[in-house]
Design an enzyme around this catalytic site. Structure first.
Site, mmCIF file in Angstrom:
data_model
loop_
_atom_site.group_PDB
_atom_site.id
_atom_site.type_symbol
_atom_site.label_atom_id
_atom_site.label_comp_id
_atom_site.label_asym_id
_atom_site.label_seq_id
_atom_site.Cartn_x
_atom_site.Cartn_y
_atom_site.Cartn_z
ATOM 1 N N TYR A 144 55.595 42.302 51.350
ATOM 2 C CA TYR A 144 54.959 40.985 51.413
ATOM 3 C C TYR A 144 55.771 40.001 52.256
ATOM 4 O O TYR A 144 55.212 39.116 52.891
ATOM 5 C CB TYR A 144 54.816 40.394 50.004
ATOM 6 C CG TYR A 144 53.575 40.795 49.257
ATOM 7 C CD1 TYR A 144 53.294 42.121 49.001
ATOM 8 C CD2 TYR A 144 52.690 39.831 48.793
ATOM 9 C CE1 TYR A 144 52.165 42.487 48.296
ATOM 10 C CE2 TYR A 144 51.559 40.181 48.093
ATOM 11 C CZ TYR A 144 51.296 41.510 47.848
ATOM 12 O OH TYR A 144 50.172 41.858 47.148
ATOM 13 N N LYS A 189 57.516 55.199 45.636
ATOM 14 C CA LYS A 189 57.059 56.269 46.532
ATOM 15 C C LYS A 189 58.332 56.852 47.150
ATOM 16 O O LYS A 189 58.516 56.883 48.375
ATOM 17 C CB LYS A 189 56.094 55.682 47.580
ATOM 18 C CG LYS A 189 55.413 56.726 48.437
ATOM 19 C CD LYS A 189 54.329 57.515 47.725
ATOM 20 C CE LYS A 189 53.775 58.596 48.618
ATOM 21 N NZ LYS A 189 52.859 59.531 47.928
ATOM 22 N N ASP A 221 50.943 57.068 43.836
ATOM 23 C CA ASP A 221 49.641 57.750 43.871
ATOM 24 C C ASP A 221 49.349 58.416 42.523
ATOM 25 O O ASP A 221 48.246 58.304 41.974
ATOM 26 C CB ASP A 221 49.546 58.750 45.042
ATOM 27 C CG ASP A 221 50.758 59.648 45.167
ATOM 28 O OD1 ASP A 221 51.772 59.424 44.476
ATOM 29 O OD2 ASP A 221 50.698 60.617 45.961
ATOM 30 N N ASP A 245 51.191 44.908 42.531
ATOM 31 C CA ASP A 245 49.893 44.279 42.803
ATOM 32 C C ASP A 245 48.765 45.285 42.540
ATOM 33 O O ASP A 245 47.777 44.982 41.883
ATOM 34 C CB ASP A 245 49.873 43.813 44.270
ATOM 35 C CG ASP A 245 48.591 43.082 44.611
ATOM 36 O OD1 ASP A 245 48.151 42.264 43.795
ATOM 37 O OD2 ASP A 245 48.036 43.345 45.695
ATOM 38 N N ASP A 249 45.889 45.196 39.091
ATOM 39 C CA ASP A 249 44.423 45.117 39.154
ATOM 40 C C ASP A 249 43.804 46.348 38.506
ATOM 41 O O ASP A 249 42.810 46.264 37.780
ATOM 42 C CB ASP A 249 43.930 45.020 40.602
ATOM 43 C CG ASP A 249 43.708 43.580 41.041
ATOM 44 O OD1 ASP A 249 44.399 42.695 40.492
ATOM 45 O OD2 ASP A 249 42.856 43.341 41.921
HETATM 46 C C1 IPM Z 1 48.095 38.624 42.887
HETATM 47 C C2 IPM Z 1 47.203 38.406 44.084
HETATM 48 C C3 IPM Z 1 48.034 37.922 45.254
HETATM 49 C C4 IPM Z 1 49.056 38.983 45.566
HETATM 50 C C5 IPM Z 1 47.218 37.553 46.510
HETATM 51 C C6 IPM Z 1 46.144 36.531 46.207
HETATM 52 C C7 IPM Z 1 48.091 37.074 47.639
HETATM 53 O O1 IPM Z 1 46.495 39.553 44.399
HETATM 54 O O2 IPM Z 1 48.751 37.667 42.448
HETATM 55 O O3 IPM Z 1 48.115 39.757 42.376
HETATM 56 O O4 IPM Z 1 48.775 39.927 46.311
HETATM 57 O O5 IPM Z 1 50.169 38.882 45.051
HETATM 58 MG MG MG Z 2 46.725 41.109 42.990
#
Ligand code: IPM
Ligand code: MG
Length: 370
Positions: A144, A189, A221, A245, A249
């Protein structure tokens, strides 16, 4: 331990302002119930900040955040920037910049399931029973923030880590594991990436000082598969920025809605609390967003300031809402509880007692109940 006197509130974009408004109702109720006098100061961030100042993170916002004991953030993002790869100023730059500016190197994302909601997940209930883990995601390094290059026909994002960046978050993760079920899983990884091999080396070495914690390693993975196949195996999960990240999700699918997951980001001097979900622009202004992730992030804030009584009260009130069916439509399409009413119900439960919400009778609208 610092005391919580001042909170910076950054509502941000999309559903951010709507969910944060419910957290502010909760903070107000907690102030009344426990006699706190906490001041709130608001700042701009994200697309709204670009619209008003041309900058996704104005200096004024940074100053407000640095002067506050904690920061509550809504969400950031606007589709008008997503579909324009040539845009040089983006709302997300505000989020990344605030993490970096305030040195918020550790992002903590608990994955806890509510028994009543297991059917919302596409994963079979038998795999979900007992799932309870917590993700420690590195937040100010890795791909990042590495050097970026952009030419017409070539681009690159460098993934860099220093040992100290791994050590400081790994220490928190090991200590969290000690207070939980004593298992730490590092996701990397390391079969391909040098930066991952450094993570493994550092964490393996540190593991010697935590002989009571079982250390496990998974490649990213495989880990994404394990989250679906056997999520009960996880206790504390440690990852670099990008892998954290992805895993967070994916983990939200277990909970049934991304609208349920809170997060806290901490560094040496600042603390920021925000939902895991994004700005969900399709829902903005419709009063249908689920404010639970923001409200539970607020509970995490109180807990970090050793205000367990306040955090417990909020978490209990959320459980009461879910148990009594007071939920936004992502959790229960039949209840039609708007986002704004959820905050009102939370206030009533916190101030008037746990039994305030009665189950909805046929033909009864939500305004009859609260
Ligand atoms: C998160 C989000 C952010 C990230 C984005 C919006 C930049 O997905 O906080 O998980 O990737 O960190
Ligand atoms: Mg995210």
């Amino acid at each position: 331990m610092a005391t919580l006197n001042k909170i910076a509130v950054l509502r941000g974009d999309g559903i951010g302002p709507e969910v944060v408004a419910q957290s502010l109702k909760v903070i107000d109720a907690i102030n009344q119930k426990y006699g706190h006098d906490i001041t709130i100061e608001e700042g701009l961030i994200g697309a709204i900040a670009i619209d008003k100042t041309g900058n996704p993170l104005p200096q004024e916002t940074i100053d407000i955040c640095k002067q506050a004991d904690a920061i509550i953030l809504g969400a950031i993002g606007d589709p008008k920037y997503d579909n324009d790869p040539t845009a040089t100023v983006r709302p997300e730059q505000g989020l990344l910049a605030i993490r970096k500016e305030l040195g918020l190197w550790c992002n903590i994302r608990p994955i806890a399931l509510h028994d009543q909601l297991v059917d919302l997940s596409p994963i079979k209930a038998e795999y979900l029973k007992g799932v309870d883990y917590i993700i420690y995601r590195e937040l100010t390094g890795g791909i990042y923030f590495g050097k970026k290059e952009k030419r017409d026909d070539y681009s690159s994002d460098l993934c860099e880590y220093h040992a100290y960046e791994i050590e400081r978050i790994a220490k928190l993760a090991f200590e969290a594991a000690r207070k939980r079920r004593r298992k730490l899983t590092l996701i990397d990884k390391a079969n391909v990436l040098e930066s991952s091999r450094l993570w493994r080396k550092v964490v393996m070495e540190m593991g010697k000082s935590y002989p009571d914690v079982t250390l496990d390693y998974l490649f990213i993975d495989n880990a994404t598969m394990q989250v679906i196949l056997n999520p009960r195996q996880f206790d504390v999960v440690l990852c670099s920025n990008m892998f954290g990240d992805i895993i967070s999700d994916e983990s939200s699918v277990l909970a049934g809605s991304l609208g349920l997951l809170p997060s806290g980001s901490i560094g040496d001097t600042s603390k920021l609390y925000e939902p895991v979900h994004g700005s969900y622009p399709q829902a903005a202004g419709l009063d249908i967003a689920n404010p639970i992730a923001s409200i539970l992030s607020t509970a995490m804030m109180y807990r970090d300031f050793n205000m367990d009584r306040e955090a417990d009260c909020i978490e209990q009130a959320v459980k009461t809402c879910i148990a009594k069916g007071a939920m936004t439509q992502d959790l229960n399409p039949d209840t039609e509880c708007p986002c704004s009413h959820f905050g009102d119900i939370m206030q009533s439960i916190i101030l008037d007692g746990a039994d305030y919400v009665k189950p909805r009778a046929q033909n009864e609208t939500y305004s009859n109940i609260i």
